[in-house]
Design a protein around this motif. Structure first.
Motif, PDB file in Angstrom:
ATOM      1  N   TYR A 158       0.825  -1.214   0.000  1.00 25.27           N
ATOM      2  CA  TYR A 158       0.000   0.000   0.000  1.00 25.27           C
ATOM      3  C   TYR A 158       0.858   1.262   0.000  1.00 25.27           C
ATOM      4  N   ALA A 175     -10.212  -5.381   6.052  1.00 23.59           N
ATOM      5  CA  ALA A 175      -9.142  -5.542   5.054  1.00 23.59           C
ATOM      6  C   ALA A 175      -9.698  -5.406   3.637  1.00 23.59           C
ATOM      7  N   PHE A 196       3.329   2.658   1.777  1.00 22.44           N
ATOM      8  CA  PHE A 196       3.604   3.511   2.931  1.00 22.44           C
ATOM      9  C   PHE A 196       4.959   4.187   2.696  1.00 22.44           C
ATOM     10  N   SER A 214      -7.486   4.671   6.338  1.00 20.69           N
ATOM     11  CA  SER A 214      -7.014   5.948   5.793  1.00 20.69           C
ATOM     12  C   SER A 214      -5.487   5.988   5.672  1.00 20.69           C
ATOM     13  N   LEU A 215      -4.777   5.251   6.535  1.00 22.62           N
ATOM     14  CA  LEU A 215      -3.319   5.215   6.407  1.00 22.62           C
ATOM     15  C   LEU A 215      -2.898   4.559   5.092  1.00 22.62           C
ATOM     16  N   ALA A 216      -3.634   3.509   4.706  1.00 19.55           N
ATOM     17  CA  ALA A 216      -3.219   2.741   3.536  1.00 19.55           C
ATOM     18  C   ALA A 216      -3.715   3.346   2.236  1.00 19.55           C
ATOM     19  N   ILE A 266      -1.862  -0.934  -6.367  1.00 17.62           N
ATOM     20  CA  ILE A 266      -2.268  -2.318  -6.154  1.00 17.62           C
ATOM     21  C   ILE A 266      -3.016  -2.432  -4.838  1.00 17.62           C
ATOM     22  N   GLY A 267      -4.208  -2.998  -4.909  1.00 16.06           N
ATOM     23  CA  GLY A 267      -4.938  -3.329  -3.694  1.00 16.06           C
ATOM     24  C   GLY A 267      -4.773  -4.817  -3.481  1.00 16.06           C
ATOM     25  N   TYR A 268      -4.420  -5.212  -2.271  1.00 12.31           N
ATOM     26  CA  TYR A 268      -4.149  -6.631  -2.040  1.00 12.31           C
ATOM     27  C   TYR A 268      -4.932  -7.062  -0.807  1.00 12.31           C
ATOM     28  N   ILE A 269      -5.823  -8.022  -0.988  1.00  8.67           N
ATOM     29  CA  ILE A 269      -6.503  -8.619   0.157  1.00  8.67           C
ATOM     30  C   ILE A 269      -5.779  -9.919   0.465  1.00  8.67           C
ATOM     31  N   PHE A 270      -5.009  -9.893   1.541  1.00 11.84           N
ATOM     32  CA  PHE A 270      -4.204 -11.054   1.906  1.00 11.84           C
ATOM     33  C   PHE A 270      -5.096 -12.124   2.510  1.00 11.84           C
ATOM     34  N   ARG A 273      -4.137  -8.718   8.174  1.00 10.78           N
ATOM     35  CA  ARG A 273      -2.968  -7.829   8.201  1.00 10.78           C
ATOM     36  C   ARG A 273      -3.343  -6.381   8.482  1.00 10.78           C
ATOM     37  N   LEU A 274      -4.077  -6.178   9.564  1.00 10.77           N
ATOM     38  CA  LEU A 274      -4.380  -4.812  10.005  1.00 10.77           C
ATOM     39  C   LEU A 274      -3.350  -4.429  11.057  1.00 10.77           C
ATOM     40  N   LEU A 275      -3.141  -3.122  11.222  1.00  7.99           N
ATOM     41  CA  LEU A 275      -2.264  -2.662  12.291  1.00  7.99           C
ATOM     42  C   LEU A 275      -3.065  -2.695  13.591  1.00  7.99           C
ATOM     43  N   LYS A 278       5.997   6.924   7.411  1.00  7.84           N
ATOM     44  CA  LYS A 278       4.740   6.288   7.792  1.00  7.84           C
ATOM     45  C   LYS A 278       4.997   4.881   8.322  1.00  7.84           C
ATOM     46  N   ARG A 303     -10.370  -1.787   3.006  1.00  2.98           N
ATOM     47  CA  ARG A 303      -9.102  -1.106   2.765  1.00  2.98           C
ATOM     48  C   ARG A 303      -8.670  -1.273   1.297  1.00  2.98           C
ATOM     49  N   ALA A 304      -8.791  -2.496   0.788  1.00  2.41           N
ATOM     50  CA  ALA A 304      -8.374  -2.747  -0.601  1.00  2.41           C
ATOM     51  C   ALA A 304      -9.277  -2.015  -1.584  1.00  2.41           C
ATOM     52  N   SER A 325      -8.663   1.723  -1.756  1.00  2.00           N
ATOM     53  CA  SER A 325      -7.380   2.183  -2.306  1.00  2.00           C
ATOM     54  C   SER A 325      -7.473   2.496  -3.796  1.00  2.00           C
TER      55      SER A 325
END
Lengths: 248, 242
Positions: free
Chosen positions: A155, B134, A157, B95-97, B75-79, B83-85, A161, B137-138, B141
């Protein structure tokens, strides 16, 4: 009545300790173990005269300065070594050497090479503390979650970040561990540093009292010391811990 | 975005325990044209995740050639795992990603039924909810290429259906390439323009089949089932994969 409240328990246990001290002092009746009330008297006198504050603040200043340098440098070097295997292999021996130099040797060498100066004193403390921080942070960095790195890379970063949101939160427990063990170490070393080559600070004062066999003053300064360390633990470290684990 | 071309002659892993190498991908070539939706179907553990990691640029240790059409595509990747922080809230994670606007963030959370969880930490939510974050998020993006590695496995079936529909809606609204890994043939037929069946150990392309059912009729379970049965008749070799 059962003793359930923790602060009540702590107060009672402290009272028992003081009672034991008083009892022992009364039985032995010697100048090398003054009773608590005498020590308290001297402590108040020293506070009133400003002596204690003067020496305590000199020590605290050195502590804050050398601690900050050691932590910043140690984190930077530790993270670099943790991320770079060949660098880590190369400097492993250096680390081993520095970890095993006795604190007293570093202090003496610093004073011999750089003179009885403030810089030499700070440097001696930093050199003693640095390897511990490096090793702790290096191990922490090696344990970083690779999956999250992959996510951050995918993504896009930025470096900053990644550092702020992926690396540092994972290293927080290691940084806190280095802080705690580091403070404990520096407290001990800094007194020796002051004893050997400074003309102010707690170490210098304790040395003076030792030469005069003034146990009451030594104990009074010790109490001041314990209070300050506990204050740091309660007012700075505990809140930092709480703030960082709110997500658990 | 131009076509994506993937040619992988060899991808092997070294097993450091006994110093043997294991080849997972051999002479695999596939391409994604236009804004195609492609499903990869094959055994779990056959190397599909390795392929996605190579495409995402996370794994550079292979012999072959990958051209992604444009330089630095999003690239959006759904693992397979969320894999979240863990130390950032749901909203912060997204919003970070993605640097997406607040309204579109709310839209994606809303469509994943996560509006109330916006300010929760991942540990406070179930695994299924984490997976949905997740996915959000993808989607948020705005990818040029969306990689999905069995994304709907721990979702209950109504949610999975809803998320599948959202995926198709978003894809129709803003066309992009999708590479979707699954071992559920029905799901693959419902979603894809083209199916790629993969043989395992080492992974190669066994068969490529275009899905001819019109998009408007993909909700019709009967049609999907018929297509599936026909596949088994026409291509008996895919039986061994499923």
């Amino acid at each position: 009545m059962r003793l359930q409240h923790p602060s009540l328990q702590a107060a009672l246990s402290l009272c028992l300790f003081i009672l034991l001290w008083q009892g022992l002092a009364s039985v032995l009746n010697t100048s090398t173990l003054p009773p608590p009330i005498v020590v308290l008297d001297i402590l108040l006198d020293e506070i009133k005269s400003g002596q204690l504050l003067h020496h305590l603040s000199a020590t605290m200043g050195r502590l804050a300065f050398s601690f900050s340098i050691a932590m910043l440098l140690g984190c930077a070097i530790g993270i670099s070594l943790g991320l770079n295997k060949s660098l880590d292999h190369f400097f492993d021996t250096w680390l081993l050497i520095f970890l095993n130099i006795p604190a007293l040797v570093t202090i003496i060498l610093c004073y011999v090479w750089f003179g009885l100066t403030e810089t030499a004193a700070i440097l001696a403390v930093v050199i003693n503390k640095l390897p511990n921080v490096i090793v702790t942070l290096r191990e922490g960095t090696k344990a970083l979650d690779k999956d999250l790195f992959a996510m951050a890379k995918c993504y896009r970063f930025t470096k900053l970040k990644t550092l702020l949101h992926v690396i540092l939160p994972q290293l927080h427990p290691f940084i806190m561990a280095a802080t705690r063990s580091g403070l404990a170490l520096i407290w001990k070393i800094i007194l020796v540093v002051e004893m050997l080559g400074r003309s102010d600070g707690m170490g210098y004062q304790l040395h003076l009292f030792f030469q005069l066999f003034d146990v009451a003053s030594i104990l009074a300064y010790t109490i001041a010391f314990i209070v300050v360390i506990q204050a740091i633990e309660w007012l700075i470290l505990k809140p930092l811990d709480k703030h960082a684990v709110r997500w658990r | 975005m131009n076509d994506i071309n993937v040619q992988i002659q060899d991808k092997s892993y070294l097993n450091s325990a006994d110093n043997t190498t294991k080849q997972v991908i051999k002479n695999l070539s596939l391409s994604l044209k236009g804004n195609e939706f492609v499903c990869l179907v094959g055994h779990s553990g056959c190397g599909k995740t390795s392929l996605l990691n190579i495409l995402a640029g996370l794994d550079l240790d292979f012999t072959g050639n990958v051209t992604l059409g444009i330089t630095l595509p999003k690239i959006g990747y759904i693992f397979q795992t969320p894999r979240l922080l863990p130390w950032r809230t749901v909203a912060e994670n997204i919003s970070l990603a993605t640097s997406c606007q607040p309204d579109s963030l709310d839209f994606f959370l809303e469509s994943m039924d996560l509006s109330h969880e916006k300010n929760h930490y991942p540990a406070q939510l179930s695994l299924g909810m984490n997976r949905r974050v997740a996915i959000a998020r993808a989607f948020a993006s705005n990818p040029d290429l969306l990689l999905m590695d069995e994304p709907f496995v721990s979702l209950d079936s109504p949610t999975a259906r809803k998320v599948r529909r959202l995926l198709i809606d978003l894809w129709a609204k803003r066309p992009h390439k999708v590479l979707f890994v699954t071992h559920d043939l029905r799901e693959a037929i419902t979603l894809a323009d083209r199916l790629i069946f993969l043989d395992s150990k080492p992974m190669t392309v066994l068969k490529e089949i275009a899905v001819t059912i019109p998009r408007a009729e993909r909700d019709n379970e009967l049609k999907i089932e018929q297509f599936k049965q026909q596949l088994f008749i026409d291509y008996p070799e895919i039986h061994t994969l499923l």
